[in-house]
Design a protein around this motif. Sequence first.
Motif, PDB file in Angstrom:
ATOM      1  N   GLU A   1      -8.436  10.599   7.858  1.00 28.92           N
ATOM      2  CA  GLU A   1      -9.730   9.793   7.413  1.00 28.92           C
ATOM      3  C   GLU A   1     -10.166   9.554   6.185  1.00 28.92           C
ATOM      4  OE1 GLU A   1     -14.401   9.917   8.855  1.00 28.92           O
ATOM      5  OE2 GLU A   1     -13.134  11.129   9.602  1.00 28.92           O
ATOM      6  N   ILE A   2      -9.945  10.594   5.298  1.00 27.28           N
ATOM      7  CA  ILE A   2     -10.498  10.685   3.989  1.00 27.28           C
ATOM      8  C   ILE A   2      -9.219   9.790   3.060  1.00 27.28           C
ATOM      9  CG2 ILE A   2      -9.948  11.999   1.793  1.00 27.28           C
ATOM     10  CD1 ILE A   2     -10.998  14.477   3.430  1.00 27.28           C
ATOM     11  N   LEU A   3      -8.052   9.711   3.466  1.00 29.65           N
ATOM     12  CA  LEU A   3      -7.018   9.201   2.563  1.00 29.65           C
ATOM     13  C   LEU A   3      -6.880   7.507   3.244  1.00 29.65           C
ATOM     14  CD1 LEU A   3      -4.082  11.748   2.447  1.00 29.65           C
ATOM     15  CD2 LEU A   3      -6.157  11.075   0.824  1.00 29.65           C
ATOM     16  N   SER A   4      -7.184   7.451   4.419  1.00 26.89           N
ATOM     17  CA  SER A   4      -6.706   5.968   5.104  1.00 26.89           C
ATOM     18  C   SER A   4      -7.324   4.666   4.308  1.00 26.89           C
ATOM     19  CB  SER A   4      -7.081   5.867   6.406  1.00 26.89           C
ATOM     20  OG  SER A   4      -6.383   6.955   7.304  1.00 26.89           O
ATOM     21  N   ASP A   5      -8.310   4.970   3.653  1.00 29.52           N
ATOM     22  CA  ASP A   5      -9.151   3.775   2.944  1.00 29.52           C
ATOM     23  C   ASP A   5      -8.112   3.315   1.833  1.00 29.52           C
ATOM     24  OD1 ASP A   5      -9.861   6.116   1.605  1.00 29.52           O
ATOM     25  OD2 ASP A   5     -11.739   5.012   0.860  1.00 29.52           O
ATOM     26  N   GLU A   6      -7.312   4.202   1.329  1.00 31.14           N
ATOM     27  CA  GLU A   6      -6.266   3.875   0.232  1.00 31.14           C
ATOM     28  C   GLU A   6      -4.960   3.957   0.348  1.00 31.14           C
ATOM     29  OE1 GLU A   6      -6.958   5.800  -3.593  1.00 31.14           O
ATOM     30  OE2 GLU A   6      -9.087   6.393  -3.193  1.00 31.14           O
ATOM     31  N   PHE A   7      -4.744   4.505   1.273  1.00 29.39           N
ATOM     32  CA  PHE A   7      -3.300   4.845   1.605  1.00 29.39           C
ATOM     33  C   PHE A   7      -2.884   4.577   2.924  1.00 29.39           C
ATOM     34  CE2 PHE A   7      -4.487   7.823  -1.611  1.00 29.39           C
ATOM     35  CZ  PHE A   7      -3.780   7.651  -2.663  1.00 29.39           C
ATOM     36  N   LYS A   8      -1.513   4.085   3.369  1.00 29.16           N
ATOM     37  CA  LYS A   8      -0.975   4.388   4.691  1.00 29.16           C
ATOM     38  C   LYS A   8      -0.746   5.827   4.995  1.00 29.16           C
ATOM     39  CE  LYS A   8       1.163  -0.163   5.769  1.00 29.16           C
ATOM     40  NZ  LYS A   8       2.443  -0.879   5.670  1.00 29.16           N
ATOM     41  N   VAL A   9      -1.051   6.216   6.237  1.00 25.75           N
ATOM     42  CA  VAL A   9      -0.939   7.874   6.181  1.00 25.75           C
ATOM     43  C   VAL A   9      -0.031   8.103   7.660  1.00 25.75           C
ATOM     44  CG1 VAL A   9      -2.223   9.806   6.573  1.00 25.75           C
ATOM     45  CG2 VAL A   9      -3.032   8.098   5.221  1.00 25.75           C
ATOM     46  N   ASP A  10       0.936   8.713   7.394  1.00 21.92           N
ATOM     47  CA  ASP A  10       1.567   9.239   8.593  1.00 21.92           C
ATOM     48  C   ASP A  10       1.420  10.785   8.951  1.00 21.92           C
ATOM     49  OD1 ASP A  10       2.556   6.863   9.424  1.00 21.92           O
ATOM     50  OD2 ASP A  10       4.505   6.989   8.501  1.00 21.92           O
TER      51      ASP A  10
ATOM     52  N   VAL B   1       8.102  -0.245   5.751  1.00 22.69           N
ATOM     53  CA  VAL B   1       7.111  -1.289   5.863  1.00 22.69           C
ATOM     54  C   VAL B   1       6.601  -1.546   7.172  1.00 22.69           C
ATOM     55  CG1 VAL B   1       7.319  -3.776   5.432  1.00 22.69           C
ATOM     56  CG2 VAL B   1       8.606  -2.374   4.055  1.00 22.69           C
ATOM     57  N   TRP B   2       7.487  -1.578   8.370  1.00 22.98           N
ATOM     58  CA  TRP B   2       6.938  -1.775   9.715  1.00 22.98           C
ATOM     59  C   TRP B   2       6.442  -0.438  10.569  1.00 22.98           C
ATOM     60  CZ3 TRP B   2      10.585  -4.910   7.110  1.00 22.98           C
ATOM     61  CH2 TRP B   2      10.183  -6.183   7.120  1.00 22.98           C
ATOM     62  N   GLY B   3       6.941   0.655  10.113  1.00 18.62           N
ATOM     63  CA  GLY B   3       6.700   2.086  10.677  1.00 18.62           C
ATOM     64  C   GLY B   3       7.555   2.204  11.864  1.00 18.62           C
TER      65      GLY B   3
ATOM     66  N   GLN C   1      13.136  11.059   5.897  1.00 11.67           N
ATOM     67  CA  GLN C   1      13.368   9.696   5.946  1.00 11.67           C
ATOM     68  C   GLN C   1      13.359   9.136   4.433  1.00 11.67           C
ATOM     69  OE1 GLN C   1      14.484   8.764   9.057  1.00 11.67           O
ATOM     70  NE2 GLN C   1      14.131  10.675   9.410  1.00 11.67           N
ATOM     71  N   ASN C   2      12.641   9.861   3.491  1.00 13.16           N
ATOM     72  CA  ASN C   2      12.563   9.619   2.101  1.00 13.16           C
ATOM     73  C   ASN C   2      11.883   7.935   2.023  1.00 13.16           C
ATOM     74  OD1 ASN C   2      13.002  10.054  -0.499  1.00 13.16           O
ATOM     75  ND2 ASN C   2      14.980   9.274  -0.710  1.00 13.16           N
ATOM     76  N   ILE C   3      10.539   7.811   2.736  1.00  8.53           N
ATOM     77  CA  ILE C   3      10.013   6.682   2.724  1.00  8.53           C
ATOM     78  C   ILE C   3       8.620   6.825   2.058  1.00  8.53           C
ATOM     79  CG2 ILE C   3      11.526   5.570   4.316  1.00  8.53           C
ATOM     80  CD1 ILE C   3       9.048   6.057   6.299  1.00  8.53           C
ATOM     81  N   TYR C   4       8.239   7.943   1.868  1.00 10.97           N
ATOM     82  CA  TYR C   4       6.925   8.244   1.336  1.00 10.97           C
ATOM     83  C   TYR C   4       6.673   8.406  -0.201  1.00 10.97           C
ATOM     84  CZ  TYR C   4       6.639   9.297   6.292  1.00 10.97           C
ATOM     85  OH  TYR C   4       6.372   8.958   7.654  1.00 10.97           O
TER      86      TYR C   4
ATOM     87  N   MET D   1       0.817  -1.196  -0.061  1.00 12.88           N
ATOM     88  CA  MET D   1      -0.047  -0.147  -0.080  1.00 12.88           C
ATOM     89  C   MET D   1       0.904   1.352   0.144  1.00 12.88           C
ATOM     90  SD  MET D   1      -2.913   1.036   2.574  1.00 12.88           S
ATOM     91  CE  MET D   1      -4.011  -0.102   2.210  1.00 12.88           C
ATOM     92  N   LEU D   2       0.542   2.175  -0.766  1.00 10.37           N
ATOM     93  CA  LEU D   2       1.351   3.521  -0.859  1.00 10.37           C
ATOM     94  C   LEU D   2       1.228   4.344   0.400  1.00 10.37           C
ATOM     95  CD1 LEU D   2       0.333   4.570  -4.396  1.00 10.37           C
ATOM     96  CD2 LEU D   2       2.288   3.259  -3.598  1.00 10.37           C
ATOM     97  N   ARG D   3       2.442   4.927   0.684  1.00 12.92           N
ATOM     98  CA  ARG D   3       2.371   5.646   2.055  1.00 12.92           C
ATOM     99  C   ARG D   3       2.524   7.113   1.888  1.00 12.92           C
ATOM    100  NH1 ARG D   3       5.501   2.956   6.911  1.00 12.92           N
ATOM    101  NH2 ARG D   3       4.906   4.291   8.627  1.00 12.92           N
TER     102      ARG D   3
END
Length: 224
Positions: free
Chosen positions: A19-28, A179-181, A42-45, A1-3
């Motif tokens: 809330e809007i994005l969480s159904d399609e993406f991992k969100v930080d 991947v793990w967060g 961190q260049n992980i997004y 899943m895209l982050r």
Amino acid sequence: MLRILVVEDNLTLLDTIIEILSDEFKVDSASNGDDGLYEAMQNIYDAIVLDVMLPGMNGFEIIQQMRRENVNTPVLFLTARDALEDRVKGLDFGGDDYLVKPFEASELKARLRALLRRSGSLTLKQTLQYRGIELFGPEQDIFVEGEPVKLTIKQYELLEYMIQNRGAILTKEQIYDRVWGFDSETTIAIVEVFMHHLRKKLEPYHYHKDIKTIRGVGYMLKEQ
């Protein structure tokens, strides 16, 4: 899943965007500029939704620092309705698009999808391909040389991240964070364990040799 990383100091709006994005993406998320810069670096997004006006560093300072350090993550700026100068400045500093507040949920998602397609992280069919490997994002299915292969969720996300960054060296820290967060209770040693298992899954198709170990640094996916 895209982050996705969302940097916004209005906590009500921040919660709404998550809330809007969480159904399609991992969100930080981050609610101030200093934390936003730290996470962005961190260049992980796959993309960053970045407010212009923030406590601490503002959005312009964040993207300037990112681009100076060759962090090229696509950035969608959030700007005030009457701030035309901000929109122009954001694009000049290396932003990829902007969205004027207030906005509709559907437009936020549409602009993010378009931005991700332009960057190569997303296709119209939400698939990723590397040589004879195909990943189907919504269902997390994988086919290798046309045959279905069963991966765990974390194995899938690991392979997905490697394919998205093919040809680039990924540090163990980047892989772990992606991947793990940041909040995971596991240790960074889990990266080596899962990389071993992923190679075993790909070995019958000889793709395991494409995952190179960069000693003392991390891994790289590159055709042998």
